[in-house]
Design an enzyme around this catalytic site. Structure first.
Site, PDB file in Angstrom:
ATOM      1  N   ASP A 180      -8.944  -5.323  -5.076  1.00 26.33           N
ATOM      2  CA  ASP A 180      -8.470  -4.305  -4.131  1.00 26.33           C
ATOM      3  C   ASP A 180      -9.501  -3.183  -4.044  1.00 26.33           C
ATOM      4  O   ASP A 180      -9.795  -2.523  -5.043  1.00 26.33           O
ATOM      5  CB  ASP A 180      -7.119  -3.763  -4.623  1.00 26.33           C
ATOM      6  CG  ASP A 180      -6.444  -2.843  -3.615  1.00 26.33           C
ATOM      7  OD1 ASP A 180      -7.166  -2.042  -2.962  1.00 26.33           O
ATOM      8  OD2 ASP A 180      -5.217  -2.904  -3.477  1.00 26.33           O
ATOM      9  N   ILE A 184     -15.005 -15.195  -7.929  1.00 27.94           N
ATOM     10  CA  ILE A 184     -13.775 -14.460  -8.231  1.00 27.94           C
ATOM     11  C   ILE A 184     -13.759 -14.068  -9.707  1.00 27.94           C
ATOM     12  O   ILE A 184     -13.913 -14.926 -10.582  1.00 27.94           O
ATOM     13  CB  ILE A 184     -12.532 -15.326  -7.915  1.00 27.94           C
ATOM     14  CG1 ILE A 184     -12.465 -15.625  -6.419  1.00 27.94           C
ATOM     15  CG2 ILE A 184     -11.256 -14.632  -8.388  1.00 27.94           C
ATOM     16  CD1 ILE A 184     -11.359 -16.606  -6.030  1.00 27.94           C
ATOM     17  N   HIS A 202      -7.048  -5.550  -0.497  1.00 25.13           N
ATOM     18  CA  HIS A 202      -5.929  -4.629  -0.387  1.00 25.13           C
ATOM     19  C   HIS A 202      -4.801  -5.265   0.412  1.00 25.13           C
ATOM     20  O   HIS A 202      -4.919  -5.433   1.624  1.00 25.13           O
ATOM     21  CB  HIS A 202      -6.399  -3.340   0.289  1.00 25.13           C
ATOM     22  CG  HIS A 202      -5.387  -2.240   0.219  1.00 25.13           C
ATOM     23  ND1 HIS A 202      -4.845  -1.790  -0.962  1.00 25.13           N
ATOM     24  CD2 HIS A 202      -4.809  -1.496   1.184  1.00 25.13           C
ATOM     25  CE1 HIS A 202      -3.988  -0.822  -0.714  1.00 25.13           C
ATOM     26  NE2 HIS A 202      -3.947  -0.624   0.584  1.00 25.13           N
ATOM     27  N   SER A 208       0.842  -1.191   0.000  1.00 23.79           N
ATOM     28  CA  SER A 208       0.000   0.000   0.000  1.00 23.79           C
ATOM     29  C   SER A 208       0.885   1.251   0.000  1.00 23.79           C
ATOM     30  O   SER A 208       1.708   1.412  -0.897  1.00 23.79           O
ATOM     31  CB  SER A 208      -0.959  -0.046   1.188  1.00 23.79           C
ATOM     32  OG  SER A 208      -1.907   0.986   1.093  1.00 23.79           O
TER      33      SER A 208
HETATM   34 CA   LIG Z   1     -14.772 -16.827 -11.640  1.00 28.07          CA
END
Ligand SMILES: [Ca+2]
Ligand SMILES: *[C@@H]1O[C@H](CO)[C@@H](O)[C@H](O)[C@H]1NC(C)=O
Ligand SMILES: *[C@@H]1O[C@H](CO)[C@@H](O)[C@H](O)[C@H]1NC(C)=O
Ligand SMILES: *[C@@H]1O[C@H](CO)[C@@H](O)[C@H](O)[C@H]1NC(C)=O
Ligand SMILES: *[C@@H]1O[C@H](CO)[C@@H](O)[C@H](O)[C@H]1NC(C)=O
Ligand SMILES: *[C@@H]1O[C@H](CO)[C@@H](O)[C@H](O)[C@H]1NC(C)=O
Ligand SMILES: *[C@@H]1O[C@H](CO)[C@@H](O)[C@H](O)[C@H]1NC(C)=O
Ligand SMILES: *[C@@H]1O[C@H](CO)[C@@H](O)[C@H](O)[C@H]1NC(C)=O
Ligand SMILES: *[C@@H]1O[C@H](CO)[C@@H](O)[C@H](O)[C@H]1NC(C)=O
Length: 551
Positions: free
Chosen positions: A438, A304, A476, A217
């Site tokens: 993020d 995802i 993050h 970060s």
């Molecule tokens: Ca996927």
């Protein structure tokens, strides 16, 4: 160290030499990363010299260390794993797993009006390596978790408060203190390296063979800045989710809050009353629709989105109709969402910052930007470092504010420069990673930085010294969905496996010392699930069984 291990180490060195001269040829001639067998031999575990009492030697540092502008505040020798109390106001205690180690707390006067407090943790079982550590947000916190992590891998580790103390209202010390801003923007990490290496040498009686950096970060930006500004400080750098192009990152976050109808952090009205505002319940609807449209683009329905840049989310699909008036977006809210997922362009039409990553809005931390209160990081930075005021009305935060942030660029903090040639030419190795989910800094910005370096150096691929790993599902710096732990530091995930295929810091060590660059990095989720993460510009592609990396 036994002779058997010496032989094994030498064998690794030979393999590395072979790989270096064969695989990396023709760059070998220009950028030799092998330090041949010598490095491998030197890097056998080093202990405080035989016959010396490490405790006495450690405690003696209080009176024997003489370092420029530096006062040793406290020294302690820790004999067994324990929790210790900490300096500064950020956390009250810290674990020490690598004991026995020597802990040195000190302050460096950086100018007449600024100072950096720091700790060096020096383990008895030392592998000859130095590790500098970064910070987060605008904070002034010594990262004790990373000190513990680094020493558990037998680095001599050093962390600083970045020139000021504390997390809350952490921008206030900047007010009319340009030198405190300079510490924050570049100097604290540089001095970690300069003074830290001297402490290491004084304690062990030999200099560190290699010097590394780990941060995420703000710490990712610090690592990037170190490579740009002080290329000699570190041989290898791990810079996670870097807040590069800092002023624009801050300005963009301000605009996102503006999009959802926030007026001012200190006003009594709240964004919730704005027609642009999106409630947490509605965000769930948006997130579900984003997944409906984009989750299976990667071939697997798992929540995802492997490549958010491929997700051309259309919020119109959940716009209210005559028949449906709840659990849907009004026309105004559709515009809000479209703004959030579009790149931000400036007053002259230039790209200011990439769009928000579709999917990242589901991260719990996204509410810091979309929750109806101006992100403190934005207001603190603009007030205390840019405008030099304590009060400011953010009601009409706009592109003009962003232009001002860029123009003032306190401490030269922008960190958006593609010329890493000095770092490359001295043999430096740079590993960076970025979560594709993020909620603060889109991974797209790290691709943009990669492309900037690539253009600047006229190198189509940066593989010889710079590798960016994109981590699908990760938030993050860590956490998120799926196997997102790969040794990036203790705080984000404690389940890093101790080997360089699974540990980005150890992978960096292999690259710097043995010339073996990580082709991939394997993430773990702590429950036996793993995923191979790919380096940009390779793509993560499902082959019917697992995700593999393809050109
Ligand atoms: Ca996927
Ligand atoms: C650092 O600054 C403080 C406060 O100004 C001063 O008391 C101290 O002597 C200085 N230390 C060094 C080593 O210069
Ligand atoms: C340190 O504190 C943590 C949290 O309280 C505890 O779980 C752990 O056992 C402690 N470790 C030691 C070595 O005392
Ligand atoms: C020590 O302080 C002086 C004066 O502020 C400065 O010029 C010098 O660079 C400092 N040295 C270190 C190592 O910080
Ligand atoms: C990893 O674990 C092995 C033992 O399994 C140990 O010998 C080695 O020192 C560890 N590596 C690091 C960097 O801690
Ligand atoms: C809205 O509801 C009416 C009456 O139930 C129905 O005829 C119409 O097809 C619906 N429109 C849509 C877009 O679903
Ligand atoms: C705030 O102070 C800095 C110097 O610390 C200066 O560069 C900047 O221009 C000032 N900001 C404004 C708006 O005057
Ligand atoms: C914000 O803009 C509105 C409309 O132009 C204006 O009425 C208001 O005074 C502005 N507020 C501030 C604090 O500048
Ligand atoms: C997918 O990749 C894995 C790992 O490389 C390999 O073992 C497997 O055979 C591949 N499957 C297919 C269908 O190609």
């Amino acid at each position: 160290m036994s002779s058997i291990q010496l032989i094994i180490s030498s064998g690794v060195g030979l393999t590395a030499l072979w790989r270096c001269s064969v695989v990396n040829y023709p760059y070998y001639l220009h950028f030799p990363c092998c330090r041949l067998l010598l490095a491998t031999i030197i890097l056998l575990p080093t202990f405080v010299r035989a016959g010396e009492d490490p405790s006495a030697k450690c405690l003696g540092l209080k009176n024997t260390l003489r370092l420029e502008n530096t006062t040793i505040l406290d020294v302690a020798y820790i004999t067994a794993p324990t929790n210790v109390s900490t300096a500064g106001s950020c956390q009250s205690s810290a674990p020490v797993t690598a004991a026995p180690l020597c802990r040195v707390y000190f302050v460096i006067n950086t100018t007449a009006t600024s100072a950096v407090h720091a700790e060096a943790w020096l383990p008895d079982t030392w592998y000859g390596r130095f590790l500098g550590l970064g910070n987060r947000g605008l904070n002034g916190c010594i990262d004790y978790n990373d000190l513990d992590y680094g020493t558990s891998l037998h680095f001599a580790a050093i962390g600083s408060d970045n020139g000021h103390d504390g997390t809350s209202g952490s921008g206030l010390p900047f007010l009319n203190h340009p030198e405190v801003i300079n510490d924050f923007a570049f100097r604290a990490i540089h001095l970690e390296a300069v003074i830290g290496k001297q402490i290491v040498e004084a304690y062990y009686g030999t200099p560190a063979t290699k010097s590394y950096y780990l941060g995420c970060s703000a710490g990712g930006r610090q690592g990037t800045q170190a490579a740009l500004k002080f290329p000699e400080d570190f041989d290898g750098i791990v810079a996670g989710a870097p807040a590069t192009d800092f002023n624009h990152a801050i300005g963009w976050a301000g605009m996102l809050t503006q999009y959802v109808g926030e007026t001012d952090p200190d006003s009594n009205t709240t964004a919730e009353s704005s027609p642009k505002f999106i409630t947490p319940e509605l965000w769930s609807v948006v997130s579900a629709e984003i997944l409906r449209q984009c989750d299976t683009l990667d071939g697997v329905q798992d929540g995802i989105i492997t490549e958010p840049d491929a997700c051309n989310f259309r919020p119109e699909a959940i716009q209210c109709t005559a028949n449906q008036t709840t659990g849907c977006l009004t026309l105004v809210q559709v515009e809000t969402v479209k703004n959030i997922y579009s790149p931000l362009f400036g007053l002259d039409g230039e790209l200011i910052y990439p769009r928000y990553s579709p999917g990242a809005e589901a991260d719990p931390l996204a509410s810091l930007i979309f929750g109806g209160i101006f992100f403190r990081l934005v207001t603190d930075w603009e007030r205390y470092a840019v405008l030099n005021v304590t009060e400011h009305d953010f009601t009409n935060f706009s592109l003009q504010d962003i232009a001002l942030l860029k123009e003032v660029n306190p401490g030269g903090i922008a960190t958006f420069d593609g010329d890493l040639s000095a770092f490359r030419d001295r043999g430096g190795k740079f590993l960076t990673y970025h979560g594709q989910r993020d909620p603060f800094i889109p991974a797209t910005n790290s691709k943009r930085v990669y492309d900037l370096i690539s253009h600047t150096l006229s190198l189509p691929l940066l593989d010889d010294f710079y590798r960016l790993f994109l981590i699908p599902g990760m938030g993050h710096c860590g956490s998120g969905l799926g196997p997102t732990s790969f040794g990036q530091g203790i705080a984000p995930g404690t389940n890093a496996v101790n080997d360089s295929a699974h540990n980005i810091l150890l992978a960096l060590v292999d690259w710097v010392e043995d010339c073996v660059a990580p082709a991939t990095i394997i993430g773990s989720d702590g429950n036996g699930m793993e995923r191979t993460h790919c380096r940009y510009p390779m793509r993560s592609v499902f082959n019917g069984t697992v995700f593999v990396c393809e050109e």
